[in-house]
Design a protein around this motif. Structure first.
Motif, short mmCIF file in Angstrom:
data_model
loop_
_atom_site.label_atom_id
_atom_site.label_comp_id
_atom_site.label_asym_id
_atom_site.label_seq_id
_atom_site.Cartn_x
_atom_site.Cartn_y
_atom_site.Cartn_z
N ASP A 1 -68.68 -20.22 -11.56
CA ASP A 1 -69.39 -19.83 -10.33
C ASP A 1 -69.61 -18.33 -10.23
N LEU A 2 -68.97 -17.55 -11.10
CA LEU A 2 -69.19 -16.11 -11.07
C LEU A 2 -70.61 -15.79 -11.52
N ALA A 3 -71.17 -14.77 -10.91
CA ALA A 3 -72.54 -14.37 -11.24
C ALA A 3 -72.55 -12.91 -11.64
N GLU A 4 -73.57 -12.53 -12.38
CA GLU A 4 -73.71 -11.15 -12.80
C GLU A 4 -73.73 -10.22 -11.59
N GLY A 5 -72.90 -9.19 -11.65
CA GLY A 5 -72.81 -8.24 -10.55
C GLY A 5 -71.59 -8.45 -9.67
N ASP A 6 -70.95 -9.62 -9.73
CA ASP A 6 -69.73 -9.85 -8.96
C ASP A 6 -68.64 -8.89 -9.43
N THR A 7 -67.81 -8.43 -8.51
CA THR A 7 -66.73 -7.53 -8.86
C THR A 7 -65.38 -8.15 -8.51
N PHE A 8 -64.36 -7.71 -9.21
CA PHE A 8 -62.99 -8.14 -8.92
C PHE A 8 -62.05 -7.06 -9.42
N LYS A 9 -60.79 -7.17 -9.04
CA LYS A 9 -59.81 -6.15 -9.39
C LYS A 9 -58.62 -6.77 -10.12
N VAL A 10 -58.00 -5.95 -10.96
CA VAL A 10 -56.77 -6.33 -11.66
C VAL A 10 -55.78 -5.19 -11.48
N THR A 11 -54.60 -5.50 -10.96
CA THR A 11 -53.57 -4.50 -10.73
C THR A 11 -52.50 -4.60 -11.81
N THR A 12 -52.18 -3.46 -12.43
CA THR A 12 -51.13 -3.39 -13.44
C THR A 12 -50.18 -2.25 -13.09
N GLY A 13 -49.25 -1.97 -13.97
CA GLY A 13 -48.33 -0.86 -13.75
C GLY A 13 -49.01 0.48 -13.77
N GLN A 14 -50.28 0.56 -14.17
CA GLN A 14 -51.03 1.82 -14.20
C GLN A 14 -51.95 1.99 -13.00
N GLY A 15 -52.06 0.95 -12.17
CA GLY A 15 -52.91 1.04 -10.99
C GLY A 15 -53.90 -0.12 -10.92
N LYS A 16 -54.93 0.05 -10.07
CA LYS A 16 -55.94 -0.98 -9.89
C LYS A 16 -57.18 -0.67 -10.73
N ALA A 17 -57.61 -1.68 -11.48
CA ALA A 17 -58.83 -1.56 -12.29
C ALA A 17 -59.91 -2.45 -11.69
N THR A 18 -61.10 -1.93 -11.57
CA THR A 18 -62.22 -2.68 -10.99
C THR A 18 -63.19 -3.09 -12.11
N TYR A 19 -63.58 -4.36 -12.10
CA TYR A 19 -64.50 -4.89 -13.11
C TYR A 19 -65.74 -5.47 -12.45
N ARG A 20 -66.86 -5.40 -13.17
CA ARG A 20 -68.12 -6.01 -12.72
C ARG A 20 -68.58 -7.00 -13.77
N VAL A 21 -68.90 -8.22 -13.34
CA VAL A 21 -69.32 -9.28 -14.26
C VAL A 21 -70.67 -8.93 -14.87
N ILE A 22 -70.76 -9.07 -16.19
CA ILE A 22 -72.03 -8.80 -16.87
C ILE A 22 -72.61 -10.06 -17.52
N GLY A 23 -71.86 -11.16 -17.47
CA GLY A 23 -72.41 -12.40 -18.04
C GLY A 23 -71.40 -13.51 -18.13
N VAL A 24 -71.90 -14.74 -18.11
CA VAL A 24 -71.09 -15.95 -18.31
C VAL A 24 -71.67 -16.67 -19.51
N ARG A 25 -70.83 -16.99 -20.48
CA ARG A 25 -71.35 -17.62 -21.70
C ARG A 25 -70.49 -18.79 -22.14
N ARG A 26 -71.19 -19.75 -22.78
CA ARG A 26 -70.54 -20.92 -23.35
C ARG A 26 -70.76 -20.91 -24.85
N ALA A 27 -70.29 -21.95 -25.51
CA ALA A 27 -70.43 -22.01 -26.96
C ALA A 27 -71.91 -21.91 -27.35
N GLY A 28 -72.21 -21.02 -28.29
CA GLY A 28 -73.57 -20.84 -28.76
C GLY A 28 -74.32 -19.73 -28.07
N ASP A 29 -73.82 -19.29 -26.90
CA ASP A 29 -74.50 -18.18 -26.21
C ASP A 29 -74.18 -16.86 -26.91
#
Length: 302
Positions: free
Chosen positions: A152-180
């Motif tokens: 259900d994620l679409a290109e441009g969606d953002t999310f965050k991942v928190t680690t021991g180094q802080g919060k990292a922000t990511y932006r979706v650039i694509g969803v792919r299946r086998a063969g893509d």
């Protein structure tokens, strides 16, 4: 002259014990009872109990990660502060995807045992937020299916991942299946995160889904890798099943069969009410244990 004497079949006298059921019949009925308990146990485990188990494990992992973040001891590389490889199942990050209402603690490792407790970090890739391509894998259906809605994620969606180094922000650039086609290689000094799960009907995975996301926040310092890419065992690859003989499953199956045969035998020798009271809880617990060990044999992304 002969007189015909008519004989009548002899009836059992009151109080005479009934003919005992042959041992083969006991075994057959015990096997059917074992099969019924196993099927019911697997159904309950997949539909209800595995999700409860995953949520309980997530609560424990969240408390552990929160404490480590507060103390500044959360892992930021493939090794701990003593230079030892992180133990499989160690909490390493917290992923938060608002559009999917997903908030999960990420554990170290990607084999089937680790992914029963939540998403896992592929050990031969950098931690989220660091330079290079990090990979997180999670189940699509069983054990809460934390990554079940990645499609259900679409290109441009953002999310965050928190680690021991802080919060990292990511932006979706694509969803792919086998063969893509895969996206272009990540530029030096930049970061990317790949979220991996299964495709296909629930509990019957037939392929792999990947969500590519680029790091849009500042890149964290990247420690030198200890585990070289491509050196992980087969059990940690996508859609891999546990390696080796599942001895715990074998032992629980034997215990279930013995209990089921004993239940059938006591039904005829002892009485149905006593059998229900004594053996139904035992067979139910053993059936659930067998079901739990059986579902652990599912591919790690299922």
């Amino acid at each position: 002259m002969t007189v015909a004497v008519q004989t009548t079949p002899r009836r059992a006298l009151p109080g005479t014990p009934a003919r005992s059921v042959p041992a083969v019949r006991h075994l057959a009925r015990g096997a059917l009872l074992s099969l019924a308990a196993l099927l019911l146990g697997i159904t309950a485990q997949l539909l209800f109990l595995s999700g409860v188990q995953e949520r309980a494990a997530q609560h424990t992992a969240y408390d552990e990660l929160r404490s480590a973040l507060a103390l500044g001891t959360a892992p930021v590389s493939q090794t701990d502060q003593q230079g030892r490889l992180l133990a499989p199942g160690s909490p390493v990050a917290l992923i938060d995807i608002p559009s999917l209402q997903v908030r999960q603690v990420v554990l170290e490792g990607t084999d089937s045992a680790v992914l029963t407790d939540g998403p896992g970090h592929r050990r031969d890739t950098p931690m989220p937020g660091q330079a290079g391509t990090s990979v997180l894998m999670g189940r699509a259906a069983a054990y809460g299916g934390p990554f079940g809605r990645l499609a259900d994620l679409a290109e441009g969606d953002t999310f965050k991942v928190t680690t021991g180094q802080g919060k990292a922000t990511y932006r979706v650039i694509g969803v792919r299946r086998a063969g893509d086609p895969a996206p272009a290689a990540v530029a030096p000094g930049k970061g990317r995160l790949v979220l991996v799960t299964a495709t296909g009907p629930r509990y019957m995975a037939d392929g792999v889904l990947r969500v590519d996301a680029e790091l849009v926040s500042e890149t964290f310092q990247t420690p030198a890798a200890v585990i070289r890419p491509g050196t992980l065992p087969e059990a940690e690859q996508p859609l891999a099943s546990p390696a080796g003989v599942p001895w715990p499953l074998v032992m629980w199956l034997q215990a279930l069969l013995v209990a089921s045969v004993a239940a059938v035998w006591t039904w005829h020798r002892w009485g149905r009410h006593q059998t229900w009271i004594v053996f139904v809880p035992a067979v139910a617990v053993l059936g659930l244990q067998v079901a739990t060990r059986t579902t652990e044999l599912l591919p790690n992304l299922t």
